[in-house]
Design a protein around this motif. Sequence first.
Motif, PDB file in Angstrom:
ATOM      1  N   LYS A  60       0.839  -1.202   0.000  1.00  0.00           N
ATOM      2  CA  LYS A  60       0.000   0.000   0.000  1.00  0.00           C
ATOM      3  C   LYS A  60       0.877   1.257   0.000  1.00  0.00           C
ATOM      4  CE  LYS A  60      -3.706   2.252   2.583  1.00  0.00           C
ATOM      5  NZ  LYS A  60      -4.527   2.230   3.793  1.00  0.00           N
ATOM      6  N   LEU A  61       1.937   1.257   0.805  1.00  0.00           N
ATOM      7  CA  LEU A  61       2.852   2.391   0.855  1.00  0.00           C
ATOM      8  C   LEU A  61       3.500   2.619  -0.510  1.00  0.00           C
ATOM      9  CD1 LEU A  61       4.320   4.533   2.610  1.00  0.00           C
ATOM     10  CD2 LEU A  61       6.049   2.790   3.065  1.00  0.00           C
ATOM     11  N   ARG A  62       3.953   1.527  -1.155  1.00  0.00           N
ATOM     12  CA  ARG A  62       4.566   1.628  -2.475  1.00  0.00           C
ATOM     13  C   ARG A  62       3.569   2.175  -3.500  1.00  0.00           C
ATOM     14  NH1 ARG A  62       5.241  -3.722  -4.716  1.00  0.00           N
ATOM     15  NH2 ARG A  62       3.196  -3.261  -5.491  1.00  0.00           N
ATOM     16  N   ASP A  63       2.308   1.709  -3.432  1.00  0.00           N
ATOM     17  CA  ASP A  63       1.288   2.190  -4.361  1.00  0.00           C
ATOM     18  C   ASP A  63       1.007   3.676  -4.167  1.00  0.00           C
ATOM     19  OD1 ASP A  63       1.096  -0.338  -5.423  1.00  0.00           O
ATOM     20  OD2 ASP A  63      -0.756  -0.869  -4.352  1.00  0.00           O
ATOM     21  N   GLU A  64       0.966   4.122  -2.907  1.00  0.00           N
ATOM     22  CA  GLU A  64       0.749   5.545  -2.622  1.00  0.00           C
ATOM     23  C   GLU A  64       1.915   6.389  -3.129  1.00  0.00           C
ATOM     24  OE1 GLU A  64       0.123   5.733   1.587  1.00  0.00           O
ATOM     25  OE2 GLU A  64      -1.920   4.930   1.460  1.00  0.00           O
ATOM     26  N   LEU A  66       3.965   5.609  -5.572  1.00  0.00           N
ATOM     27  CA  LEU A  66       3.917   5.586  -7.032  1.00  0.00           C
ATOM     28  C   LEU A  66       2.850   6.541  -7.552  1.00  0.00           C
ATOM     29  CD1 LEU A  66       5.055   4.323  -9.595  1.00  0.00           C
ATOM     30  CD2 LEU A  66       3.358   2.500  -9.360  1.00  0.00           C
ATOM     31  N   LYS A  67       1.693   6.559  -6.897  1.00  0.00           N
ATOM     32  CA  LYS A  67       0.613   7.464  -7.288  1.00  0.00           C
ATOM     33  C   LYS A  67       1.056   8.927  -7.135  1.00  0.00           C
ATOM     34  CE  LYS A  67      -4.243   8.434  -6.305  1.00  0.00           C
ATOM     35  NZ  LYS A  67      -5.400   8.101  -5.457  1.00  0.00           N
ATOM     36  N   ALA A  68       1.725   9.239  -6.026  1.00  0.00           N
ATOM     37  CA  ALA A  68       2.211  10.608  -5.799  1.00  0.00           C
ATOM     38  C   ALA A  68       3.272  10.979  -6.834  1.00  0.00           C
ATOM     39  CB  ALA A  68       2.781  10.742  -4.388  1.00  0.00           C
ATOM     40  N   PHE A  69       4.144  10.030  -7.181  1.00  0.00           N
ATOM     41  CA  PHE A  69       5.182  10.282  -8.175  1.00  0.00           C
ATOM     42  C   PHE A  69       4.558  10.550  -9.548  1.00  0.00           C
ATOM     43  CE2 PHE A  69       8.212   8.631 -11.365  1.00  0.00           C
ATOM     44  CZ  PHE A  69       9.230   9.536 -11.153  1.00  0.00           C
ATOM     45  N   LYS A  70       3.571   9.738  -9.928  1.00  0.00           N
ATOM     46  CA  LYS A  70       2.887   9.940 -11.209  1.00  0.00           C
ATOM     47  C   LYS A  70       2.188  11.294 -11.249  1.00  0.00           C
ATOM     48  CE  LYS A  70       2.081   5.124 -12.473  1.00  0.00           C
ATOM     49  NZ  LYS A  70       1.051   4.086 -12.688  1.00  0.00           N
ATOM     50  N   LYS A  71       1.568  11.680 -10.129  1.00  0.00           N
ATOM     51  CA  LYS A  71       0.889  12.979 -10.065  1.00  0.00           C
ATOM     52  C   LYS A  71       1.901  14.106 -10.245  1.00  0.00           C
ATOM     53  CE  LYS A  71      -1.908  15.894  -7.100  1.00  0.00           C
ATOM     54  NZ  LYS A  71      -2.318  16.191  -5.733  1.00  0.00           N
ATOM     55  N   ASN A  72       3.046  13.977  -9.593  1.00  0.00           N
ATOM     56  CA  ASN A  72       4.090  14.990  -9.694  1.00  0.00           C
ATOM     57  C   ASN A  72       4.596  15.109 -11.128  1.00  0.00           C
ATOM     58  OD1 ASN A  72       6.925  16.033  -9.704  1.00  0.00           O
ATOM     59  ND2 ASN A  72       6.491  16.286  -7.523  1.00  0.00           N
TER      60      ASN A  72
END
Length: 110
Positions: A60-64, A66-72
Amino acid sequence: MALRLTTKVFQPMRILGVRAMSGDMGSGAGKGGGSGGSIRDAGGSFGKMEAAHEEQYFRKLRDEQLKAFKKNVDEQKDFHEDEIRKHQEAIARHKKQLTKLDEVDGSDSN
């Protein structure tokens, strides 16, 4: 004497067999030499459940992350596209000014 030598040779192999069986997650202490905590050291259902919870947490931490990185990255892409648009507009504006200056310069020479 030969019997003792044979026993010493086969002891490491017996130890390796025991280590190979304790490789399942939650089945006891980890391979890193440290303890996984009292629940994981005990093994059994609770140890496996704890290992599953830990894996779920890190997934879950890795997915969050990754999601934040993609948003950035998406925000950076939008920013740069906006900057490109602004620069293209500025280029068009400067070309228009140069065209006007060429017209004025051309009319004075006659």
